[in-house]
Design an enzyme around this catalytic site. Structure first.
Site, PDB file in Angstrom:
ATOM      1  N   GLU A  73       0.824  -1.208   0.000  1.00  0.00           N
ATOM      2  CA  GLU A  73       0.000   0.000   0.000  1.00  0.00           C
ATOM      3  C   GLU A  73       0.862   1.265   0.000  1.00  0.00           C
ATOM      4  O   GLU A  73       0.414   2.342   0.385  1.00  0.00           O
ATOM      5  CB  GLU A  73      -0.944  -0.018   1.208  1.00  0.00           C
ATOM      6  CG  GLU A  73      -1.952  -1.166   1.099  1.00  0.00           C
ATOM      7  CD  GLU A  73      -2.913  -1.247   2.266  1.00  0.00           C
ATOM      8  OE1 GLU A  73      -2.470  -1.091   3.426  1.00  0.00           O
ATOM      9  OE2 GLU A  73      -4.112  -1.465   2.019  1.00  0.00           O
ATOM     10  N   HIS A  92      -1.140   4.189   8.366  1.00  0.00           N
ATOM     11  CA  HIS A  92      -2.372   3.550   7.890  1.00  0.00           C
ATOM     12  C   HIS A  92      -2.637   2.329   8.758  1.00  0.00           C
ATOM     13  O   HIS A  92      -1.755   1.488   8.942  1.00  0.00           O
ATOM     14  CB  HIS A  92      -2.226   3.143   6.425  1.00  0.00           C
ATOM     15  CG  HIS A  92      -3.312   2.242   5.920  1.00  0.00           C
ATOM     16  ND1 HIS A  92      -4.659   2.513   6.116  1.00  0.00           N
ATOM     17  CD2 HIS A  92      -3.258   1.067   5.229  1.00  0.00           C
ATOM     18  CE1 HIS A  92      -5.376   1.541   5.560  1.00  0.00           C
ATOM     19  NE2 HIS A  92      -4.556   0.653   5.028  1.00  0.00           N
ATOM     20  N   HIS A  94      -5.713  -0.756  10.186  1.00  0.00           N
ATOM     21  CA  HIS A  94      -6.999  -1.433  10.041  1.00  0.00           C
ATOM     22  C   HIS A  94      -7.612  -1.550  11.433  1.00  0.00           C
ATOM     23  O   HIS A  94      -8.129  -2.594  11.811  1.00  0.00           O
ATOM     24  CB  HIS A  94      -6.820  -2.817   9.415  1.00  0.00           C
ATOM     25  CG  HIS A  94      -6.239  -2.804   8.043  1.00  0.00           C
ATOM     26  ND1 HIS A  94      -5.982  -3.964   7.341  1.00  0.00           N
ATOM     27  CD2 HIS A  94      -5.870  -1.788   7.218  1.00  0.00           C
ATOM     28  CE1 HIS A  94      -5.474  -3.659   6.156  1.00  0.00           C
ATOM     29  NE2 HIS A  94      -5.394  -2.343   6.068  1.00  0.00           N
ATOM     30  N   TYR A 119     -10.382  17.559  21.122  1.00  0.00           N
ATOM     31  CA  TYR A 119      -9.138  16.963  20.622  1.00  0.00           C
ATOM     32  C   TYR A 119      -9.327  16.295  19.273  1.00  0.00           C
ATOM     33  O   TYR A 119      -8.415  16.283  18.445  1.00  0.00           O
ATOM     34  CB  TYR A 119      -8.560  15.993  21.658  1.00  0.00           C
ATOM     35  CG  TYR A 119      -7.947  16.745  22.819  1.00  0.00           C
ATOM     36  CD1 TYR A 119      -6.666  17.280  22.712  1.00  0.00           C
ATOM     37  CD2 TYR A 119      -8.665  16.961  23.989  1.00  0.00           C
ATOM     38  CE1 TYR A 119      -6.108  18.004  23.747  1.00  0.00           C
ATOM     39  CE2 TYR A 119      -8.117  17.690  25.028  1.00  0.00           C
ATOM     40  CZ  TYR A 119      -6.833  18.206  24.911  1.00  0.00           C
ATOM     41  OH  TYR A 119      -6.289  18.933  25.934  1.00  0.00           O
ATOM     42  N   HIS A 159     -12.186  -0.472   4.865  1.00  0.00           N
ATOM     43  CA  HIS A 159     -10.736  -0.679   4.856  1.00  0.00           C
ATOM     44  C   HIS A 159     -10.079  -0.129   6.116  1.00  0.00           C
ATOM     45  O   HIS A 159      -9.586  -0.893   6.927  1.00  0.00           O
ATOM     46  CB  HIS A 159     -10.161  -0.034   3.588  1.00  0.00           C
ATOM     47  CG  HIS A 159      -8.742  -0.363   3.302  1.00  0.00           C
ATOM     48  ND1 HIS A 159      -8.208  -0.285   2.033  1.00  0.00           N
ATOM     49  CD2 HIS A 159      -7.727  -0.755   4.108  1.00  0.00           C
ATOM     50  CE1 HIS A 159      -6.926  -0.625   2.068  1.00  0.00           C
ATOM     51  NE2 HIS A 159      -6.613  -0.907   3.321  1.00  0.00           N
TER      52      HIS A 159
END
Length: 210
Positions: A73, A92, A94, A119, A159
């Site tokens: 990715e 990134h 999951h 925040y 995703h």
């Protein structure tokens, strides 16, 4: 930060995320800008077992020049960097609650999560939902480019989240705030909510401009 310190920081952040359940198996990837290119977590690697010497090294053109093969990715990371050169790191994940929100049918695709806390607003702001594409599909990179020029945090449909920052610490803090807010939203989504109002949001944007 020299390259040795950069490698150690990636491994340290990744292991912390793994040990706290923000990743599982071989999911997730991290990249960090260094002089002349980037370091990235290798494809198929676990955040809990990274070797700093085997991290993938890419040159300024994005070509793999050392270490194990980069995450498949990597194109997501390059899309974020290309659209906003000020970014120094991309994370990134999951992560469970963020992914759960990404599969809900009734979210606002222009801004997935409501401004529940100060925040979240300070670290994420608006969170668009990027349409679903299969992992590895080049169309996903193009879709990400369409958002990355205006947003440093994205949620990929079905995703998971992608967050960029001016440092690895900033990107990691932001994606953890996103995950915490996703969890909070799922806990409360069938209750009456009292998100921050326009006046409160304006005050935050005045105090903490992005």
């Amino acid at each position: 930060m020299n390259e040795s310190a950069a490698r150690e920081s990636i491994v340290r952040v990744a292991r912390s995320m793994f040990e706290r359940g923000l990743t599982h198996g071989s999911t997730g990837n991290i990249s960090l800008r260094i002089d002349g290119g980037w370091l990235m977590t290798p494809t198929g690697s676990s955040f809990g077992e990274l070797d700093p010497a085997r991290l993938s090294k890419l040159d300024a053109a994005g070509s793999h020049i050392a270490g194990d093969a980069p995450t498949k990715e990597a194109f997501l990371h390059r899309a974020m960097y290309d659209e906003q050169p000020r970014f120094s790191a991309v994370v990134h994940l999951h992560s469970l609650h963020s992914v759960a929100v990404s599969v809900l049918a009734d979210v606002d695709a222009n801004d997935v999560l409501p401004p529940l806390t100060a925040y979240y607003v300070m670290r994420i702001g608006r969170l668009p939902l990027v349409p679903y594409f299969a992992p590895g599909d080049a169309k996903l990179a193009e879709a990400v480019r369409g958002y990355a020029g205006r947003h440093h945090a994205l949620l990929l449909a079905n995703h998971g989240p992608v967050v960029a920052g001016t440092s690895l610490a900033a990107a990691a803090d932001a994606i953890e705030e996103l995950e915490a807010t996703a969890r909070l939203y799922l806990l409360l989504r069938h209750e009456r909510l009292r998100p921050l109002d326009d006046e409160q949001l304006a005050e935050l944007h005045r105090r903490y401009p992005s």
